[in-house]
Design an enzyme around this catalytic site. Structure first.
Site, short mmCIF file in Angstrom:
data_model
loop_
_atom_site.label_atom_id
_atom_site.label_comp_id
_atom_site.label_asym_id
_atom_site.label_seq_id
_atom_site.Cartn_x
_atom_site.Cartn_y
_atom_site.Cartn_z
CG HIS A 18 58.91 19.29 8.91
ND1 HIS A 18 57.79 20.06 8.68
CD2 HIS A 18 58.42 18.08 9.34
CE1 HIS A 18 56.69 19.37 8.98
NE2 HIS A 18 57.05 18.16 9.40
CB CYS B 47 53.23 12.03 6.28
SG CYS B 47 54.90 12.48 6.77
CB CYS C 184 53.52 17.63 10.07
SG CYS C 184 54.48 16.75 11.28
#
Lengths: 713, 402
Positions: B347, B378, B95
């Protein structure tokens, strides 16, 4: 009273197109600035890029209905611009040619033109600014979709934009002949509509499309659609002002227009004669586009299109086009490609002009070592120097990179030591056209090469079988007959003897394809196909001359075929000696059918037939030459000469088919189109012979069933 | 000799984010094309940046195969029309891929080796579903290095609820609702759109143009959220409503040394202060931003009180709440994601880091009273990343007024 397209019933056309691959018109709304909406039409037939969008009746009717819907939405204030684009890489490749060839009557042909105008014309009548985003291939009707828009952009990587109709015996009849000159000026339009189609169907790249003024803006591929939408947004909102410097003004219309047409007409007459109808029809339409309304222009196009579609030349052209596009790519009688032996090194026997051209072509296309040889080192060195010089020229012209030039030059090698041919998989001879010499060079090289290596001969007049007769392995001998100039002419006659094995034949076919040539398989008979039929033509021409017909009359007599050149020019091009030799060999093979001319030998000794100016332009016949051929007392009329020619061609063609020289009449036509430049409007040869009645006269039938001819004939 | 330099964020853009899968707007669009369009859009907005002087292109993708493979930084640079002399590479930290690309390029700029660079990321989660093609080492489980939950992100979010029982589902839902509302308001005010590059999309209905994020749900209500399934546990707390979804999208940012920005007349949107990445237990990866932020603040010599704007990636609402809770910041503190976040816009894993920077940079322009802001997120397998930025528009006068 102009044609009211809305009152025409097109339903009959729709029933003709049950199997049409329909190009659908999809619409999506795109938000643009200030709360406006652009309706984006995507043309997509649901197939991949190998089956481009085409425009048959159903496709056109759907497109028309889509534009009707958008006009209503525009009137209701829901949309503020309309744009049309295509599926990836393709806007549209134009009319569905398979449908055009099936049209049963002039009336239906007329409807087809009218439907195109009816549908495509709606883009300029939606009531809001209209755009075409030329995202890729746009040919014929595909480009005419764009021409009917108010504005156009083009994708920088677009491979081909063109109005190729004249190449096929048609005219840009869905608005192109009227709209294009009024958009980009008469001279530019002449280039697109007439010049380019006649230059092997040359097409425009994206840069040309912008420069000529066909497109108003060009954007790189990476963001083409996004950029085009943003640009259209700018036009709609007034931020972008469109300038069209090539749009014809008053002065151009008054002064330049007719003069340009006149020049083009002269150019056409000298280049293609007056037989092909469509270039002149297009010329007349372009001339008329100077004045009058769009509706008048469209109506003229409808009528001309109907005449052409219903005529002989279009049907023959579509037939010829399909031969070149389809049959040429799947040669009749070719063995399985898997049988082909790899060619990793090429040997060329001879280092003269022809041999050097072969070496150059093989090294460029196959990119394998090529070794050439000749009687002595001086000849070898000369050959190698010629080849490397040509490679340097390609490099200097930017056709190949310096690295590629180095690679190719390093692959070419000359020697007098035949043992260096030991690892060649393919050896081709280009030595003097004499049986003993050819037999000898093959026998000599056979000592060194492997039993599987292919031996190819470029003979044009000798028996391939006899050339290989003295070899230990005659099964690896094949004829590989090029046409000059080698780099340009697209045909190779691949000659199969009774002993040629399938692996050899397959290797020859695969190698021809790698050389980017079209190959036709022929039997090992004198003259194969092209020279045998040209020998009929030149023989009949010389027979008439020798009997006392003036050369001018002979040229004139054969003009109705519309060949690329008159017999006298053909003789001049191939050389008088070669011409005499061709007639001699055919006469020797078939003495009762082929004429040989003693006068032609005298002309060859004299060395000249035509009188030319300093630039090589023909001014007329040479007086000395005319003296040599004078003396005949039994002149023929043009009609008699033409009939003899037609009948002679029909007779030899029928005999070739009966003897199985090639698989079918289609292959004869393919050979004549690709090897001798016979025109599309003749369909090569056999459709012409059928339609002028020669087939019927000679053997009481036609080559094609039904004959390939117009619907109203 | 190269000299150490200050690092600036010149500009950043992104594609609209789409819904992953066959029904999403990018199903027929290649991942590499998405990031290429972002790069092209970025360079068009900054025409004075000399393309041939770009020192590197670092593009992140979590799955580096298929249309996200072939060293995507290099292929994207070529496809975007950059000179072939400009190099490129691929980078991955799940991510935080785009954030890592920016951080590592910033390191090269700061050490004086680069002057101009393009960072960014792409994730086409439709073409590359999470976990596809992975082959975890059996030792992870055999030696109990990580729990099985570690590879299921939703399960790691449930673990945060376990650890912090006061971070209830109701609070997570309320946070999620706020994200949707803030994003809707920001869209209404045209704030999000300013950094979007439109993307032509091929659909069954022909070509269209993606101009907005596809997954926003401005109509969200607490009642609606309360009724959603909890796919990671029966009667759990994590739902599709209080988490980000599965998305397709790409981002790109232009970074420079301060002197290169000056030399080429490039506008500076943010100045880099510090960055840090940190690890936590993989099965509770969502708390990663806490140690990362601690470390970045320490490196910057700042305290959380100095930070005026926080752009935190909303992988899960509870994971945002755990960060805020750690620093005693209210769930609805106006400093936090003022224009909403990933719960609303989506996302697409490796691309999201630059989206946070884009939004922080745009807010800096509106907020001369704010001196420092952070972007934080995160990362799967137990990590967090934080970058601290300084506002070049900061003025003491404005700060006093505020």
């Amino acid at each position: 009273m102009m044609t009211d397209y809305t009152k025409i019933d097109f339903s009959e056309l729709e029933t003709l197109s049950d199997d049409e691959v329909v190009t659908h018109s999809y619409v999506r709304d795109i938000p643009i600035s200030e709360g406006r909406t652009l309706a984006l039409i995507t043309l997509d037939n649901g197939r991949d890029h190998t089956r481009p969008n085409t425009l048959g009746p159903k496709s056109l009717l759907e497109y028309a209905a889509t534009l009707d819907g958008l006009r209503e939405r525009a009137a209701a204030g829901e949309i503020h611009a309309v744009a049309v684009t295509g599926k990836p890489f393709i806007l549209a490749a134009g009319a569905d040619l398979s449908k055009v060839a099936e049209i049963p009557s002039r009336e239906i042909a007329l409807r087809m033109g009218q439907l195109g105008h009816h549908a495509l014309g709606k883009l300029s009548e939606v009531g809001v600014p209209s755009f075409a985003f030329i995202n890729g291939l746009a040919l014929g009707g595909g480009l005419e979709i764009a021409l009917n828009a108010d504005y156009r952009t083009v994708d920088a990587s677009t491979p081909a934009v063109a109005l190729p109709e004249v190449f096929l015996g048609l005219i840009p009849g869905w608005g192109g002949a009227y709209l294009l000159p009024n958009l980009i000026g008469i001279e530019n339009a002449l280039k697109v509509v007439i010049e380019n189609p006649l230059k092997q169907n040359r097409t425009l790249k994206a840069g040309d499309v912008l420069e000529l003024g066909i497109a108003d803006a060009l954007f790189p591929s990476v963001n083409y659609l996004e950029d085009s939408i943003r640009w259209a947004d700018g036009v709609v909102s007034g931020r972008v002002k469109v300038k069209r410097p090539n749009e014809p003004g008053k002065v151009e219309r008054l002064v330049k227009w007719d003069a340009a047409i006149g020049i083009a007409r002269k150019m056409l007459q000298s280049r293609i004669g007056s037989v092909p109808k469509s270039p002149y029809a297009a010329l007349d339409l372009l001339k008329a586009a100077k004045s009058g309304t769009k509706a008048e222009g469209f109506e003229r196009e409808d009528e001309v299109l109907a005449d052409l579609i219903a005529g002989d030349q279009l049907q023959a052209s579509v037939y010829a086009f399909n031969l070149v596009q389809k049959r040429a790519k799947k040669p009749a009688g070719a063995p399985d490609k898997a049988l082909a032996k790899p060619v990793t090194k090429v040997g060329v026997l001879g280092a003269g002009y022809m041999a050097s051209q072969f070496a150059l072509l093989f090294v460029r296309r196959l990119q394998v070592p090529v070794v050439i040889t000749d009687l002595d080192q001086a000849r070898v060195d000369k050959g190698v120097a010629y080849i490397t010089g040509e490679i340097d020229t390609l490099r200097d012209k930017g056709r190949i990179s310096p690295d590629e030039a180095n690679r190719l030059k390093a692959l070419v090698h000359g020697t007098t030591d035949k043992s260096e041919f030991a690892d060649c998989d393919w050896v081709i001879e280009a030595v003097f056209e004499e049986l003993e010499i050819k037999q000898q060079v093959f026998a000599e090289v056979e000592q060194f090469i492997s039993p599987e290596a292919v031996l190819a001969t470029n003979t044009s007049s000798l028996s391939v079988e006899q050339i290989g007769a003295k070899l230990q392995h005659p099964e690896r001998v094949v004829g590989f007959h090029f046409f000059t100039p080698v780099a340009v002419m697209p045909l190779i006659e691949v000659v199969k003897t009774s002993s040629t094995d399938d692996a050899t034949l397959s290797t020859a076919m695969v190698t021809a394809a790698k050389l980017k040539k079209n190959a036709v398989i022929t039997a090992d008979t004198p003259g194969f196909v092209v020279n045998r039929l040209l020998a009929v033509l030149l023989g009949e021409a010389m027979r008439a001359v020798d009997e006392g017909t003036p050369f001018e009359t002979v040229d004139e007599a054969m003009a109705p075929l519309g060949l690329p050149m008159a017999p006298s020019h053909l003789l001049d091009l191939v050389g008088l000696k070669v011409g005499a030799h061709v007639l001699d060999t055919h006469h020797a093979a078939f003495p009762d059918r082929f004429y040989r001319s003693e006068n032609l030998h005298r002309l060859a000794d004299y060395g000249k037939l035509l009188e030319k100016d300093d630039k090589g332009k023909v001014k007329g016949f040479d007086k000395g030459a005319m003296k040599i051929v004078s003396g005949g007392t039994n002149p023929s009329s043009p009609d008699e000469i033409l009939t003899r020619l037609q009948d002679g061609l029909a007779r030899e063609t029928k005999l070739m088919l009966d003897d199985g020289v090639v698989s079918a009449a289609e292959d004869i036509d393919l050979c004549m189109i690709l090897g001798a430049g016979f025109p599309f409007q003749m369909g090569g040869l056999t459709p012409y012979l059928d339609r002028v009645g020669a087939s019927e006269r000679v053997f009481g039938d036609t080559f094609h069933h039904p004959p390939i001819r117009g619907v109203d004939a | 000799m190269a000299e150490r330099a200050d690092v600036v964020f010149v500009d950043g853009v992104r594609t609209p984010f789409g819904k992953a899968g066959e029904k999403g707007m990018y199903w027929n669009t290649r991942a590499d094309d998405l990031v290429v369009k972002a790069i092209v859009g970025l360079l068009e907005r900054n025409p004075s940046a000399p393309k041939e002087q770009i020192d590197d292109v670092a593009i992140a993708a979590t799955t580096q195969a298929g249309d996200q493979g072939l060293t995507i930084g290099r292929t994207a640079a070529i496809l975007a029309g950059l000179p072939k002399s400009v190099p490129g590479f691929a980078i991955d930290r799940m991510c935080a891929g785009a954030m890592t690309s920016v951080a590592m390029l910033a390191g090269s700029i700061g050490y004086g080796q680069y002057r101009l660079a393009i960072g960014g990321g792409v994730e086409h989660m439709g073409h590359h579903p999470m976990g596809s093609g992975v082959d975890p080492n059996p030792r992870f489980v055999a030696e109990r290095m990580v729990s099985e939950d570690a590879l299921v992100m939703g399960a790691t979010a449930e673990r945060i609820h376990d650890r912090f029982p006061h971070l209830t589902k109701e609070r997570a839902d309320r946070y999620a609702l706020g994200s949707q509302r803030k994003t809707a308001a920001a869209y209404e005010a045209g704030k999000i759109q300013q950094d979007l590059v439109p993307v032509a999309i091929r659909t069954a209905e022909g070509w269209g143009l993606a101009t907005r994020d596809e997954v926003m749900r401005p109509e969200t209500t607490m009642e609606g959220l309360a009724g959603l399934k909890t796919p990671f546990r029966p009667h759990g707390r994590v739902t599709a409503g209080n988490a980000s979804g599965l998305n397709d999208g790409a981002t790109a940012a232009l970074l420079a040394s301060a002197d290169a920005a000056k030399e080429f007349g490039l506008n500076v949107k943010m100045k880099l202060v510090s960055y840090a990445f940190a690890g936590v237990d993989p099965e509770i990866m969502g708390i990663g931003p806490v140690p990362a932020t601690e470390k970045a603040l320490r490196l910057a010599g700042l305290k959380m009180d100095d930070i005026g704007l926080i752009e935190v990636n909303e992988a899960f609402a509870v994971q945002v709440l755990s960060l805020l809770d750690h620093y005693g910041i209210d769930d609805d503190d106006p400093r936090v994601n003022p224009w909403g976040g990933a719960i609303a816009v989506g996302h697409p894993l490796a691309s999201s880091g630059v989206r946070l920077m884009n939004q922080l940079a745009s807010q800096f322009a509106e907020r001369p009273d704010v001196r420092y802001g952070i972007t934080t997120m995160c990362v799967g397998l137990g990590q967090g990343g934080t970058m601290i930025w300084e506002n070049p528009n900061y003025s003491r006068k404005a700060a006093k007024k505020a």
